[in-house]
Scaffold this motif. Sequence first.
Motif, mmCIF file in Angstrom:
data_model
loop_
_atom_site.group_PDB
_atom_site.id
_atom_site.type_symbol
_atom_site.label_atom_id
_atom_site.label_comp_id
_atom_site.label_asym_id
_atom_site.label_seq_id
_atom_site.Cartn_x
_atom_site.Cartn_y
_atom_site.Cartn_z
ATOM 1 N N MET A 274 0.993 -1.395 0.262
ATOM 2 C CA MET A 274 -0.002 -0.259 0.172
ATOM 3 C C MET A 274 0.892 1.126 0.082
ATOM 4 N N PRO A 275 0.670 2.294 -1.021
ATOM 5 C CA PRO A 275 1.935 3.551 -0.784
ATOM 6 C C PRO A 275 1.451 4.098 0.298
ATOM 7 N N VAL A 276 2.826 4.835 0.638
ATOM 8 C CA VAL A 276 2.505 4.981 2.079
ATOM 9 C C VAL A 276 3.238 6.247 2.051
ATOM 10 N N VAL A 277 3.702 7.727 2.871
ATOM 11 C CA VAL A 277 3.902 8.226 2.076
ATOM 12 C C VAL A 277 4.464 8.703 4.185
ATOM 13 N N VAL A 278 5.661 8.970 4.676
ATOM 14 C CA VAL A 278 5.626 8.697 6.257
ATOM 15 C C VAL A 278 6.650 9.950 6.232
ATOM 16 N N HIS A 279 6.001 11.509 6.901
ATOM 17 C CA HIS A 279 7.496 12.692 7.195
ATOM 18 C C HIS A 279 7.322 12.766 8.744
ATOM 19 N N PRO A 280 7.976 12.351 9.871
ATOM 20 C CA PRO A 280 8.534 11.762 10.558
ATOM 21 C C PRO A 280 9.066 13.477 10.979
ATOM 22 N N LEU A 281 9.115 14.399 10.367
ATOM 23 C CA LEU A 281 10.016 15.370 10.430
ATOM 24 C C LEU A 281 9.042 16.644 11.626
ATOM 25 N N ARG A 282 7.689 15.891 10.797
ATOM 26 C CA ARG A 282 6.918 16.857 10.621
ATOM 27 C C ARG A 282 6.297 16.578 12.432
ATOM 28 N N ALA A 283 6.946 16.312 13.115
ATOM 29 C CA ALA A 283 5.733 15.421 13.897
ATOM 30 C C ALA A 283 5.194 16.277 14.931
ATOM 31 N N GLU A 284 6.282 17.008 15.021
ATOM 32 C CA GLU A 284 6.468 17.971 16.544
ATOM 33 C C GLU A 284 5.483 19.505 15.893
ATOM 34 N N ARG A 285 5.535 19.758 14.164
ATOM 35 C CA ARG A 285 4.823 20.925 13.825
ATOM 36 C C ARG A 285 3.224 20.706 14.491
ATOM 37 N N SER B 21 -6.232 -1.941 -5.825
ATOM 38 C CA SER B 21 -7.013 -0.369 -5.185
ATOM 39 C C SER B 21 -7.523 -1.192 -3.185
ATOM 40 N N PHE B 22 -7.006 -2.100 -2.803
ATOM 41 C CA PHE B 22 -7.583 -3.418 -2.195
ATOM 42 C C PHE B 22 -6.511 -4.007 -1.595
ATOM 43 N N GLY B 23 -6.112 -4.101 -0.237
ATOM 44 C CA GLY B 23 -4.412 -4.598 0.580
ATOM 45 C C GLY B 23 -4.949 -5.254 2.063
ATOM 46 N N PRO C 131 -8.510 8.893 -5.889
ATOM 47 C CA PRO C 131 -6.940 8.837 -5.963
ATOM 48 C C PRO C 131 -5.451 9.289 -5.555
ATOM 49 N N GLY C 132 -4.651 8.762 -4.549
ATOM 50 C CA GLY C 132 -3.602 8.766 -3.328
ATOM 51 C C GLY C 132 -4.233 9.303 -2.078
ATOM 52 N N LEU C 133 -5.418 8.919 -1.740
ATOM 53 C CA LEU C 133 -6.035 8.872 -0.508
ATOM 54 C C LEU C 133 -6.680 6.919 0.313
ATOM 55 N N TRP C 134 -5.702 6.392 0.929
ATOM 56 C CA TRP C 134 -5.842 5.405 1.459
ATOM 57 C C TRP C 134 -6.810 5.477 2.764
ATOM 58 N N VAL C 135 -7.466 4.562 2.739
ATOM 59 C CA VAL C 135 -8.593 4.162 4.351
ATOM 60 C C VAL C 135 -8.277 3.167 4.563
#
Length: 937
Positions: free
Chosen positions: A1-12, A873-875, A905-909
């Motif tokens: 499943m496509p995922v993007v992780v941005h830990p740098l922003r965890a305190e934002r 579209s399913f996992g 498109p681009g949004l996974w729940v």
Amino acid sequence: MPVVVHPLRAERRHALTLALLVTLASPAALAQRAPLTPPPATSLSVPPPLVLTAADPTGVTLRIPLRLPASASRLVVAVTLPSGTSYVPGSATLGDQPTDEPLHGPSGRLYWHLERAAAVLTLRVAPTTTSPTPPVALSAEYPDGRRVTLSGTFDDRDYIAARPGNLPPLTGGPSVNANVTLDQGSSDGVTPILLRVTLTDAAGQPSSAPLATVHFTGESLTPDADLTTPGHQIRLTAGSGTLALPPVTTPGPLSLSVTAGARTHTFTVTVPTPSVPASTGAASLTLGLTPPEVLNAAANLDFSAPLAGGKLHIDASTQGALTYTSGVSAEYTRGPWTAAAGNVDSGIDAVQIGEVFGVRIERAGPIDLTAFAATVPHTDRALTFPGAGREYRLPGPVDSGSETVRVDTTHSDGTLTTRTLTGPADYTITASGVLTLTEPLAATDPHGQPQHLHVTYTPRGDGSDRSVAWGVQASRTQGPTTLSAAATFRSDEAPIFAVRATTSTPTARADTRLTYASGTQLRADAYLTRPGTGRVSLRYQDAAYNGPGQLTPGLNADAAYQTPLAGPVGVKFDARARLDDTRQGASAGAQLTADLNPVTLGAGVRLGVGSEAALSVLGSGQLRLGADTRIDVTHAQPLLGGTPVTDASVRVPLLNHINLDLRYQQRWGQGGNAELAVNAGTASAGATAALTLPERGPGNARFSARRVIILSNAAQLGVRGSATVRLPDGTRELSAGTSLDLRGPGSSFSAAADGTYTGSTFGVTITSGGSWTRGPLTASAEGAYTFGSVTGARASAALTYQVPGTGAFASARYRSADTTPDGVADLTVRAAALARRGTTTWRAAAAVTTPALDVRQATVEATGGATVLVTPSFGVGAQAGATWTPTLGLVTPVLGLEGSVQVLPGLWVTPGWNVLGGTGPLGRTGPYVRFDVLLGR
């Protein structure tokens, strides 16, 4: 499943958006912003920007770090190219992003405009040259029309005549016809609407007119090129110019009219729907859905997408139970309706409320309606610190983005002037309340007047210090005038009712606000720019008023107006009134002025009543000898009552870059106040020696010096120092500092040390930071250490790695006990990784928190999981982890079984079920849901 992780922003947090850099104007806007006549200009010497050069066989690359001063609207950068070289078209970048082409002055100088807080301007010239580093001049432009030369020599005439390069001459005749076309835009709610306005002459050729007059309803992103002419003026090049309007979310017609010669043409432009629904953002949001933590969340989200015919935007960064401190906001717009929730603006501008944590609903129409329900803090805190410092500590944690930081200067006549600072260009502030200024604040200003730092902020707590509030507002806009009425209610205070009226035309603007909250308050301001210039300010508050924006009870009013009469003759009027517990008086004055170059003379009369009772004759004169020598004298001579007052100032250039300034005020019968100063300075060095000697009260002697040393093309060293001696007791205030800046390909480093000494108070602050990038690897670190009367230390470091299909991040943060909200030092280490292999995506994360630097009190969290795509579209997948607390000998496992569906498109729940329980990001035993969003469309 496509995922993007941005830990740098965890305190934002939500208010971090205040620190985002402002984007540059379009090429047309750059030309449009040039004023038709030079605004008043002054000079303020600051260190010049460090120009870094890198030569190769085909040319030279120049890198110029820039920073926008506080309260300035933009920075003008003037670059004089080395002899025999020329600018390479298209080579300019700002912050490593392509930027607009420069304006070209008749002298050959190039001009760029910076509207960001900070950026690096990079350009290329050819051919290769061994000439010295080209001179760079900086000039700051302010909203009130002032332009201040910061460094170098700035030629106003050359700048005013500058225009984009390689443009055909304006050979057409007067304007007869007009046309408007859509250059860019759709109803995606993101892209600005760009309209192309074209004027032609009777032969159909481009008009020679420099400006086009456009009339429309609403706001413009293109500044008005001539505020003295009715309508909105846009600058034309070869008969064509661009009008930029804000993005819209609803497709449909836009109406506007364009004046060409004696005729006004009306046009309707249709804004289309987006050809491809755009969704942009990056997110990973997990919500635990089991009571009592119904909204226990771990989130990192910044997402925009069309939804059900409208536009949805979500901004969130949090971990733990959702409260008003979570920094979460969502906004949905469809047609005339807008709904927002989380940390949002109340939408009520008739009453000073600002950001709240709650829900806001708006409907646009002939009458705009707004309603909100939220929690708000009981009270804000206001603190005042003396100058001579760089780092300040605020009690308790700070609600991010709630702070207002300003510098107050108290003058010898008792008046107060303020200067509001802007973060992060002028300061940074941590959630624990450590405020660090970019430049140290001196105890006195250059004229010896005492300075203080005033900070207002909202303390952050667990929500128990907040109350429930709700309110409604109705607004109607008719032409340039908007009328609003609002009512707000709080569970712990009396209701507030307010009306507000604003108007803005090319020649005048006004803002009036009447508020009732157990008492009455009135604020009114008006400004006039034609036929003369004037302003009116009115403030009234009775003693019973208990609403926002408290004033001193009583009436305070000021007004001023000046206008030319005929030839060199003009007239000036001013009036003021003070009716409060300490003063009961008013006065008004009028003067005739005559500008008889090099002499300007003025004469008039002032009448006062009450505590300012007097009838005085006014006289003024100014003598200008050359470009820099100036003598000014003003005198008020009472005929009935009052005290004679004489003010005089003299500026004389002694040598190149050295000026002598003398100021003197004499209140006859009461004493005088004299100041003598010698100012010497260039763009890279300067010194000031000054002596203030009041006839009554303490004086002071001051000395300050600065120097910027260019060590190499990649290094710059700065040193500064100042000393103030109070007279006659000899009390000393000393400060000194140094800074080092290093720049190289893919790397940067800066360090600074500042020390202050004021009697029994001593402190030193050392800061440093840097970054390094090589291919997919980026490392960064920063730290600060303070010792003396105040102590504390903090440091952090981060490392990221990213290649297609794989990403990893690691960070460490240390805070001493003096810099944390609970007074306990801590060390936190985090790491996260993601890998995509075929149809499987693997995730892992770990965190270790060590309170008091005691490993026995540490808390260790670790999670890992995988998702396998069954269809595009399913996992299905699982996520497992554990929390370990050594002191308690407790290990709490979590295990989530989940399925992922791509809903847009681009949004996974990803709904899931935590089968083992725990208190981590999955919440307790029961259901949870995670949202993952890809960047791009």
